[in-house]
Design a protein around this motif. Structure first.
Motif, PDB file in Angstrom:
ATOM      1  N   UNK A 116       0.825  -1.209   0.000  1.00 42.94           N
ATOM      2  CA  UNK A 116       0.000   0.000   0.000  1.00 42.94           C
ATOM      3  C   UNK A 116       0.855   1.253   0.000  1.00 42.94           C
ATOM      4  N   UNK A 117       1.926   1.248   0.827  1.00 48.08           N
ATOM      5  CA  UNK A 117       2.781   2.422   0.929  1.00 48.08           C
ATOM      6  C   UNK A 117       3.529   2.715  -0.359  1.00 48.08           C
ATOM      7  N   UNK A 118       4.082   1.680  -0.983  1.00 56.20           N
ATOM      8  CA  UNK A 118       4.817   1.879  -2.231  1.00 56.20           C
ATOM      9  C   UNK A 118       3.870   2.322  -3.341  1.00 56.20           C
ATOM     10  N   UNK A 119       2.686   1.719  -3.390  1.00 63.19           N
ATOM     11  CA  UNK A 119       1.698   2.129  -4.396  1.00 63.19           C
ATOM     12  C   UNK A 119       1.320   3.593  -4.220  1.00 63.19           C
ATOM     13  N   UNK A 120       1.125   3.995  -2.967  1.00 66.35           N
ATOM     14  CA  UNK A 120       0.794   5.396  -2.689  1.00 66.35           C
ATOM     15  C   UNK A 120       1.956   6.321  -3.071  1.00 66.35           C
ATOM     16  N   UNK A 160       3.551  13.454   5.100  1.00 69.19           N
ATOM     17  CA  UNK A 160       2.720  13.005   6.218  1.00 69.19           C
ATOM     18  C   UNK A 160       1.626  12.056   5.736  1.00 69.19           C
ATOM     19  N   UNK A 161       1.025  12.374   4.595  1.00 71.21           N
ATOM     20  CA  UNK A 161       0.006  11.470   4.030  1.00 71.21           C
ATOM     21  C   UNK A 161       0.634  10.124   3.710  1.00 71.21           C
ATOM     22  N   UNK A 162       1.812  10.157   3.110  1.00 69.72           N
ATOM     23  CA  UNK A 162       2.494   8.913   2.762  1.00 69.72           C
ATOM     24  C   UNK A 162       2.801   8.089   4.006  1.00 69.72           C
ATOM     25  N   UNK A 163       3.205   8.749   5.083  1.00 67.11           N
ATOM     26  CA  UNK A 163       3.518   8.036   6.326  1.00 67.11           C
ATOM     27  C   UNK A 163       2.324   7.246   6.832  1.00 67.11           C
ATOM     28  N   UNK A 164       1.123   7.754   6.587  1.00 70.16           N
ATOM     29  CA  UNK A 164      -0.069   7.057   7.044  1.00 70.16           C
ATOM     30  C   UNK A 164      -0.319   5.738   6.339  1.00 70.16           C
ATOM     31  N   UNK A 165       0.363   5.501   5.241  1.00 70.01           N
ATOM     32  CA  UNK A 165       0.190   4.266   4.480  1.00 70.01           C
ATOM     33  C   UNK A 165       1.307   3.250   4.733  1.00 70.01           C
ATOM     34  N   UNK A 166       2.320   3.644   5.471  1.00 74.66           N
ATOM     35  CA  UNK A 166       3.509   2.801   5.605  1.00 74.66           C
ATOM     36  C   UNK A 166       3.518   2.022   6.912  1.00 74.66           C
ATOM     37  N   UNK A 167       4.225   0.884   6.947  1.00 78.46           N
ATOM     38  CA  UNK A 167       4.426   0.183   8.214  1.00 78.46           C
ATOM     39  C   UNK A 167       5.392   0.973   9.091  1.00 78.46           C
ATOM     40  N   UNK A 223       8.419   0.554  10.166  1.00 77.06           N
ATOM     41  CA  UNK A 223       9.773   0.769   9.651  1.00 77.06           C
ATOM     42  C   UNK A 223       9.776   1.856   8.581  1.00 77.06           C
ATOM     43  N   UNK A 224       8.746   1.913   7.762  1.00 77.15           N
ATOM     44  CA  UNK A 224       8.661   2.940   6.738  1.00 77.15           C
ATOM     45  C   UNK A 224       8.480   4.326   7.331  1.00 77.15           C
ATOM     46  N   UNK A 225       7.670   4.420   8.397  1.00 80.89           N
ATOM     47  CA  UNK A 225       7.467   5.713   9.056  1.00 80.89           C
ATOM     48  C   UNK A 225       8.772   6.194   9.684  1.00 80.89           C
ATOM     49  N   UNK A 226       9.520   5.273  10.305  1.00 81.93           N
ATOM     50  CA  UNK A 226      10.811   5.646  10.888  1.00 81.93           C
ATOM     51  C   UNK A 226      11.758   6.177   9.823  1.00 81.93           C
ATOM     52  N   UNK A 227      11.761   5.532   8.687  1.00 82.39           N
ATOM     53  CA  UNK A 227      12.584   5.953   7.558  1.00 82.39           C
ATOM     54  C   UNK A 227      12.161   7.339   7.088  1.00 82.39           C
ATOM     55  N   UNK A 281       9.596  -3.681  -6.776  1.00 82.09           N
ATOM     56  CA  UNK A 281       9.755  -4.207  -5.423  1.00 82.09           C
ATOM     57  C   UNK A 281       8.862  -3.403  -4.489  1.00 82.09           C
ATOM     58  N   UNK A 282       8.576  -4.001  -3.339  1.00 85.04           N
ATOM     59  CA  UNK A 282       7.702  -3.361  -2.363  1.00 85.04           C
ATOM     60  C   UNK A 282       8.424  -3.319  -1.016  1.00 85.04           C
ATOM     61  N   UNK A 283       9.296  -2.322  -0.877  1.00 89.69           N
ATOM     62  CA  UNK A 283      10.033  -2.103   0.356  1.00 89.69           C
ATOM     63  C   UNK A 283      10.390  -0.628   0.428  1.00 89.69           C
ATOM     64  N   UNK A 284      11.409  -0.283   1.209  1.00 93.70           N
ATOM     65  CA  UNK A 284      11.717   1.124   1.409  1.00 93.70           C
ATOM     66  C   UNK A 284      12.335   1.794   0.173  1.00 93.70           C
ATOM     67  N   UNK A 285      12.915   1.029  -0.756  1.00 91.19           N
ATOM     68  CA  UNK A 285      13.640   1.632  -1.878  1.00 91.19           C
ATOM     69  C   UNK A 285      12.752   2.530  -2.735  1.00 91.19           C
ATOM     70  N   UNK A 286      11.595   2.072  -3.234  1.00 84.97           N
ATOM     71  CA  UNK A 286      10.748   2.981  -4.019  1.00 84.97           C
ATOM     72  C   UNK A 286      10.229   4.167  -3.204  1.00 84.97           C
ATOM     73  N   UNK A 287      10.026   3.954  -1.907  1.00 81.89           N
ATOM     74  CA  UNK A 287       9.551   5.043  -1.054  1.00 81.89           C
ATOM     75  C   UNK A 287      10.628   6.117  -0.929  1.00 81.89           C
TER      76      UNK A 287
END
Length: 306
Positions: free
Chosen positions: A7-11, A72-79, A81-85, A265-271
């Motif tokens: 969800x986070x990467x898609x967003x 901030x909107x993106x952070x709401x979609x991330x797990x 670890x993604x928010x910490x990043x 991929x669906x991890x922190x890299x695209x974010x």
């Protein structure tokens, strides 16, 4: 792969359509006047806080506030670890708030209202409640920022280098960018402003830049920089030309970011890549506004920018 990362990467990828881009920025740059530039931005995602007649500093701040809102909107979609990043990548907003509040407590005049950080804050809530400089430093000392010491200006240098060191250590996809940014910051402080680094900044500076952080001359500094940071100053033989290196740094991270967002991929890299692209777009939009506000800016100013 978790559902939250998908969800986070898609967003994050979807947010890339909410940028001005080079064609849009070129159109705004050709507006002719600041009023026309603001009207042109009124139909873009940056237009929410802009009105004809908005002064340049307020307009530029509105652009960065829009970027922060998107993060901030993106952070709401991330797990988590993604928010910490994301919190680390957006730490410049918290640093700006801390610096402004330090100026305010020192009685240095009127400061802009703080950025609304939401979940991207690390210590801002406690710092904002400080009513004296000692309380501000105590709040920072008890946080991951530690005690930056010094004046508001030197505190900001220390915090930015601390952020660079933390990003380089904890977010591998952004480590090269962070090292390059630290190299530019130290070069500007030491060889343009002719100021030694604040004592509290030496640790993070050495952590990112190694022995180069203590080099006696700009020439030695460039030669001692590690490859991870030296790329940002490539071809810059005179500190007076560092402004060119900063523009190139932004353009490079945008290209890297676009490449990263296209990876399957669906991890922190695209974010991380999306954050770089959105941040560069905001930087370019701020620069375009400055060009529009300057009646003496040459027609080729935008070409130099991009």
């Amino acid at each position: 792969m978790s559902g939250a990362w998908v969800a986070g990467v898609t967003r994050a990828r979807g947010m890339l359509v909410r940028r001005l881009g080079i064609p849009g920025a070129r159109h705004i740059a050709a507006a002719g006047t600041m009023e026309d530039a603001l009207r042109g931005l009124g139909t873009t995602p940056y237009g929410r806080q802009l009105n004809p007649g908005t002064p340049l500093p307020a307009a530029q701040r509105a652009v960065t506030a829009t970027l922060l809102w998107h993060l901030r909107v993106l952070a709401g979609w991330l797990p988590r670890r993604g928010v910490e990043c994301l919190r680390l990548l957006a730490s410049g907003f918290e640093i700006a708030n801390i610096e402004s509040h330090a100026h305010r407590l020192a009685g240095s005049g009127e400061e802009p209202p703080p950025y609304a950080l939401g979940a991207l804050a690390t210590v801002w809530g406690r710092v904002a409640r400080a009513t004296e400089p000692e309380g501000l430093r105590a709040a920072l000392t008890a946080s991951p920022w530690r005690d930056p010491g010094g004046t508001a200006a030197s505190m900001a240098v220390t915090l930015r280098l601390t952020a660079a060191a933390r990003i380089a250590a904890r977010i591998p996809p952004a480590a090269r960018w962070s090292a390059g940014r630290a190299a530019l910051l130290v070069a500007r402080e030491r060889f343009v402003h002719d100021r030694p680094l604040p004592a509290a900044a030496n640790g993070p500076a050495v952590g990112v830049l190694g022995a180069a952080a203590r080099a006696p001359t700009y020439r030695d500094y460039r030669h001692r920089l590690p490859t991870s940071a030296g790329w940002a100053l490539h071809g810059i033989d005179d500190p007076a030309d560092l402004w060119q290196a900063e523009g190139r740094w932004w353009r490079d991270i945008e290209q890297d970011g676009l490449h990263m967002t296209r990876r399957a991929r669906y991890d922190m890299v695209p974010v991380v890549g999306a954050v770089a692209v959105l941040s560069t777009d905001a930087w370019r939009t701020r620069a375009v506004l400055e060009l529009a506000a300057d009646d003496a800016a040459p027609p080729e100013g935008f070409d130099a920018l991009v």
